[in-house]
Motif scaffolding. Sequence first.
Motif, mmCIF file in Angstrom:
data_model
loop_
_atom_site.group_PDB
_atom_site.id
_atom_site.type_symbol
_atom_site.label_atom_id
_atom_site.label_comp_id
_atom_site.label_asym_id
_atom_site.label_seq_id
_atom_site.Cartn_x
_atom_site.Cartn_y
_atom_site.Cartn_z
ATOM 1 N N LEU A 237 -37.373 33.110 -34.568
ATOM 2 C CA LEU A 237 -38.801 32.992 -34.897
ATOM 3 C C LEU A 237 -39.446 34.374 -35.083
ATOM 4 O O LEU A 237 -40.276 34.576 -35.981
ATOM 5 C CB LEU A 237 -39.495 32.228 -33.757
ATOM 6 N N SER A 238 -39.054 35.332 -34.248
ATOM 7 C CA SER A 238 -39.653 36.677 -34.332
ATOM 8 C C SER A 238 -39.371 37.307 -35.709
ATOM 9 O O SER A 238 -40.201 38.047 -36.241
ATOM 10 C CB SER A 238 -39.113 37.582 -33.228
ATOM 11 N N PHE A 239 -38.209 36.989 -36.295
ATOM 12 C CA PHE A 239 -37.892 37.491 -37.636
ATOM 13 C C PHE A 239 -38.938 36.972 -38.632
ATOM 14 O O PHE A 239 -39.472 37.729 -39.452
ATOM 15 C CB PHE A 239 -36.485 37.007 -38.035
ATOM 16 N N HIS A 240 -39.257 35.701 -38.537
ATOM 17 C CA HIS A 240 -40.184 35.101 -39.510
ATOM 18 C C HIS A 240 -41.621 35.625 -39.319
ATOM 19 O O HIS A 240 -42.346 35.799 -40.294
ATOM 20 C CB HIS A 240 -40.106 33.575 -39.418
ATOM 21 N N HIS A 241 -41.987 35.896 -38.056
ATOM 22 C CA HIS A 241 -43.306 36.511 -37.833
ATOM 23 C C HIS A 241 -43.332 37.917 -38.450
ATOM 24 O O HIS A 241 -44.312 38.306 -39.091
ATOM 25 C CB HIS A 241 -43.618 36.576 -36.333
ATOM 26 N N GLY A 242 -42.242 38.646 -38.273
ATOM 27 C CA GLY A 242 -42.146 39.992 -38.852
ATOM 28 C C GLY A 242 -42.212 39.954 -40.361
ATOM 29 O O GLY A 242 -42.819 40.812 -41.008
ATOM 30 N N LEU A 243 -41.611 38.911 -40.920
ATOM 31 C CA LEU A 243 -41.599 38.740 -42.372
ATOM 32 C C LEU A 243 -43.018 38.553 -42.910
ATOM 33 O O LEU A 243 -43.416 39.175 -43.904
ATOM 34 C CB LEU A 243 -40.764 37.496 -42.657
ATOM 35 N N ARG A 244 -43.765 37.721 -42.226
ATOM 36 C CA ARG A 244 -45.146 37.486 -42.671
ATOM 37 C C ARG A 244 -45.922 38.806 -42.650
ATOM 38 O O ARG A 244 -46.646 39.134 -43.596
ATOM 39 C CB ARG A 244 -45.819 36.455 -41.752
ATOM 40 N N GLU A 245 -45.748 39.572 -41.577
ATOM 41 C CA GLU A 245 -46.440 40.865 -41.465
ATOM 42 C C GLU A 245 -45.989 41.820 -42.571
ATOM 43 O O GLU A 245 -46.790 42.543 -43.145
ATOM 44 C CB GLU A 245 -46.205 41.497 -40.087
ATOM 45 N N ALA A 246 -44.684 41.818 -42.855
ATOM 46 C CA ALA A 246 -44.160 42.722 -43.895
ATOM 47 C C ALA A 246 -44.811 42.404 -45.238
ATOM 48 O O ALA A 246 -45.208 43.306 -45.991
ATOM 49 C CB ALA A 246 -42.641 42.587 -43.980
ATOM 50 N N TYR A 247 -44.952 41.124 -45.555
ATOM 51 C CA TYR A 247 -45.582 40.754 -46.834
ATOM 52 C C TYR A 247 -47.066 41.109 -46.854
ATOM 53 O O TYR A 247 -47.592 41.555 -47.877
ATOM 54 C CB TYR A 247 -45.386 39.260 -47.101
ATOM 55 N N ARG A 248 -47.738 40.921 -45.730
ATOM 56 C CA ARG A 248 -49.167 41.275 -45.688
ATOM 57 C C ARG A 248 -49.334 42.774 -45.902
ATOM 58 O O ARG A 248 -50.290 43.223 -46.532
ATOM 59 C CB ARG A 248 -49.773 40.825 -44.365
ATOM 60 N N LYS A 249 -48.390 43.537 -45.373
ATOM 61 C CA LYS A 249 -48.445 45.001 -45.531
ATOM 62 C C LYS A 249 -48.232 45.379 -47.007
ATOM 63 O O LYS A 249 -48.955 46.223 -47.547
ATOM 64 C CB LYS A 249 -47.363 45.631 -44.646
ATOM 65 N N ILE A 250 -47.271 44.737 -47.649
ATOM 66 C CA ILE A 250 -47.022 45.026 -49.071
ATOM 67 C C ILE A 250 -48.293 44.725 -49.876
ATOM 68 O O ILE A 250 -48.719 45.508 -50.725
ATOM 69 C CB ILE A 250 -45.825 44.197 -49.590
ATOM 70 N N ALA A 251 -48.934 43.595 -49.572
ATOM 71 C CA ALA A 251 -50.157 43.216 -50.302
ATOM 72 C C ALA A 251 -51.260 44.247 -50.080
ATOM 73 O O ALA A 251 -51.990 44.609 -51.018
ATOM 74 C CB ALA A 251 -50.619 41.829 -49.853
#
Length: 228
Positions: free
Chosen positions: A173-187
């Motif tokens: 689950l922590s991977f998927h939370h990190g993924l969401r943050e990574a995409y928000r950062k790219i945006a």
Amino acid sequence: MSKNAVQRPSGRGRFITFEGGEGTGKSTQIKKLADRLKAARMRILVTREPGGSPGAEIMRHLVLSGMGKLLGPEAETLLFAAARDDHVRTVIQPALNQGAWVLCDRFADSTRAYQGSLGSVPIGLINAMQRVTIGDLKPDLTIILDLPVEIGLQRAAVRRGTGAPDRFESEQLSFHHGLREAYRKIAAEEPKRCVLIDANSDPDTVADRVWTALRERLLPATASVISA
Ligand code: TYD
């Protein structure tokens, strides 16, 4: 003008990528956007990564089956890069040159998010591979679908049915939370190219948000006005 009326630009096509974590609804939204653009008589190519060309589909099988993971993060990233190289050269670039609008399910931002932010592959290596595989080809617009992780994983599980989760769906689950943050950062880092869209609504509402973003970004004062 009708809801689907657009001003059709001429010349080279436009390259639109869709990004987001698991179960965010990318394929549903790509289909809806493609239908809308086709109704406006635009020439559309829908494709996806990893894959999208015969050579890249072989690589897709390698990575999603988990075989690439056995080679380690850098080598797994090279497989994504090799797939992208083939896809860009044989499918995306020729279609754009012929004036088609290319809608691509995942592209280079997936490598940044999955292999870079979360897979600990150094950004220098990712940038170097990107220079080789895509050169100057940058999406004209990137739609990033944003959704709470638990909802996305639930949707992905429903879609999968009794099938086994793939290489990335089975991450913690922590991977998927990190993924969401990574995409928000790219945006946040590339606001001209990227639009973060709230995907926590029914598919038609999300499709309207995507359409509004596209109209604002890519369909300004250009050639002939057409209505569908
Ligand atoms: P896919 O079944 O297409 O999943 P989704 O519907 O979520 O797009 O699987 C693609 C998987 O590959 C997805 O988990 C993200 C991952 N991926 C990377 O890790 N790096 C990349 O560069 C790309 C294109 C995809």
